[in-house]
Design a protein around this motif. Structure first.
Motif, mmCIF file in Angstrom:
data_model
loop_
_atom_site.group_PDB
_atom_site.id
_atom_site.type_symbol
_atom_site.label_atom_id
_atom_site.label_comp_id
_atom_site.label_asym_id
_atom_site.label_seq_id
_atom_site.Cartn_x
_atom_site.Cartn_y
_atom_site.Cartn_z
ATOM 1 N N SER A 88 10.809 6.760 7.472
ATOM 2 C CA SER A 88 10.780 6.768 8.795
ATOM 3 C C SER A 88 8.659 5.694 7.431
ATOM 4 O O SER A 88 9.013 6.014 6.690
ATOM 5 N N PRO A 89 8.900 4.481 8.256
ATOM 6 C CA PRO A 89 7.460 4.056 8.615
ATOM 7 C C PRO A 89 6.319 5.394 8.852
ATOM 8 O O PRO A 89 4.880 4.625 7.260
ATOM 9 N N ARG A 90 6.192 6.002 9.233
ATOM 10 C CA ARG A 90 5.307 6.883 9.094
ATOM 11 C C ARG A 90 5.306 7.634 7.504
ATOM 12 O O ARG A 90 4.162 7.589 7.114
ATOM 13 N N ALA A 91 6.612 8.481 7.494
ATOM 14 C CA ALA A 91 6.394 8.817 5.954
ATOM 15 C C ALA A 91 6.176 7.681 4.717
ATOM 16 O O ALA A 91 5.234 8.370 4.180
ATOM 17 N N ALA A 92 6.354 6.287 4.870
ATOM 18 C CA ALA A 92 6.131 5.343 4.200
ATOM 19 C C ALA A 92 3.907 5.661 3.904
ATOM 20 O O ALA A 92 3.761 5.446 2.811
ATOM 21 N N TYR A 93 3.575 5.419 5.434
ATOM 22 C CA TYR A 93 2.246 4.951 4.811
ATOM 23 C C TYR A 93 1.842 6.264 5.091
ATOM 24 O O TYR A 93 0.600 5.959 4.058
ATOM 25 N N LEU A 94 2.048 7.856 5.004
ATOM 26 C CA LEU A 94 1.471 8.901 4.425
ATOM 27 C C LEU A 94 1.197 8.868 2.924
ATOM 28 O O LEU A 94 0.689 9.790 2.519
ATOM 29 N N LEU A 95 2.733 8.994 2.096
ATOM 30 C CA LEU A 95 3.019 8.930 1.679
ATOM 31 C C LEU A 95 1.861 7.537 0.682
ATOM 32 O O LEU A 95 1.370 7.779 -0.534
ATOM 33 N N GLU A 96 2.134 7.102 0.721
ATOM 34 C CA GLU A 96 1.006 5.873 0.284
ATOM 35 C C GLU A 96 -0.498 6.452 0.064
ATOM 36 O O GLU A 96 -1.037 6.006 -1.003
ATOM 37 N N CYS A 97 -0.713 6.806 1.592
ATOM 38 C CA CYS A 97 -2.493 7.071 1.218
ATOM 39 C C CYS A 97 -2.273 8.109 0.415
ATOM 40 O O CYS A 97 -3.022 8.288 -0.273
#
Length: 94
Positions: A52-61
């Motif tokens: 998901s986009p949220r999972a992508a954001y969390l991993l990027e952080c």
């Protein structure tokens, strides 16, 4: 059959060092192709698809903080319309 568009995170390297962490909330492969052409990075790129986009954001952080890439000047951007927070403890964005 082609690869389906998916959110994800990518890591560009420069001379073997982690240089840039980025993400796409919709199509990580397309984003990598577009971004890689505009920069001078090693040919090998690490791509990590997410669910998901949220999972992508969390991993990027997480990768931004862990790797401290030389070419990332700013903390990963929170997508418009969301109130997501960085998962890394003591980050000003958490």
């Amino acid at each position: 059959m082609g690869i389906m568009a998916t959110p994800g995170v990518y890591i560009f390297r420069n001379n073997g060092w982690d240089a840039y962490v980025g993400r796409s909330d919709t199509d990580v492969l397309r984003r990598v192709k577009k971004s890689h052409r505009a920069a001078k990075y090693d040919r090998q790129v690490q791509i990590i698809p997410t669910s998901s986009p949220r999972a992508a954001y969390l991993l990027e952080c997480e990768l931004f903080h862990k790797l401290d890439p030389s070419d990332n000047d700013f903390h990963p951007r929170v997508p418009d319309g969301t109130n997501w927070r960085c998962p890394v403890r003591d980050c000003c964005w958490s």
